[in-house]
Design a protein around this motif. Structure first.
Motif: not given
Length: 204
Positions: A109-130
DNA sequence: AGAGTGATCATG
DNA sequence: ATGATCACTCTC
């Protein structure tokens, strides 16, 4: 079929539980989506004697009520006006101790996680996601609604068993806890645990 | 190094 | 009612 961690997993001292959670799988079912990640960083909060714990001195309030519930209960708190953090209760009945989940390595579900996290700013790299306690709750959609969840029986959030034994001690790095400078003689206690060399950790 | 952000709780 | 605090994250 994946197996959950049983109640008895949580009914041990909180340091043992915090260490044993490393390498296990956090599972969140939300809007029909399955979000999962491997727990890679935790902290132990030792309850009444622990000056960094929300239950220090026996404090019992509406906010921290879940910490007083049976081992295997989820304790989610809100802080800094914008962040949620999630903990797993441990220990024996009536003992208000918990392990804070500080980072996970995202798997499903990484795409969904990125959406949940990117309301403001885009996620820089996958190691910053969680890679932080409030980052992972945002990615997994965990807030006060999930507070008090029973991890042994709840469908929408639980923890699956990946390994029966804890990671070998050589693979677990131990440090003082983060962000508890107010905790006086408890500041330097070695109660933070993370998986050696894992890139999804909250601090470099 | 500092801002952002508001629920929470101990005080009174 | 009021004010200090906060198991954090991001940007400068």
């Amino acid at each position: 079929m994946p197996e959950r961690l049983p109640r008895r997993f949580y009914e041990r001292d909180v340091v043992t539980v915090a260490r044993a959670l490393l390498g296990q799988r956090l599972v969140r079912m939300i809007n029909g989506k399955r979000l999962t990640g491997i727990i890679v960083e935790t902290e132990a909060y030792l309850g009444i004697p622990d000056k960094a714990a929300h239950t220090y001195g026996g404090r019992r309030t509406p906010r921290n009520e879940s910490m007083w519930q049976q081992a295997g209960t989820l304790y989610v708190y809100f802080t800094y006006g914008m962040h949620h953090c999630c903990n797993v209760t441990a220990g024996s009945p009536g003992q208000p101790v918990a392990a804070l989940i500080r980072a996970v390595e995202p798997v499903e579900g990484i795409d969904t996680m990125k959406k949940n996290r990117s309301s403001k700013r885009k996620i820089s790299c996958h190691t910053a996601l969680c890679s932080g306690p409030a980052k992972l709750t945002q990615a997994f959609g965990i807030d006060r609604h999930a507070d008090g969840s029973n991890l042994v029986t709840d469908k929408s959030i639980h923890i699956e068993k990946v390994r029966s034994r804890s990671l070998p001690s050589k693979q677990i790095i131990t440090t003082p806890r983060i962000g508890i400078q107010y905790a006086e003689d408890w500041v330097d206690r070695p109660l933070r645990f993370y998986v050696k060399d894992n890139p999804h950790i909250s601090k470099k």
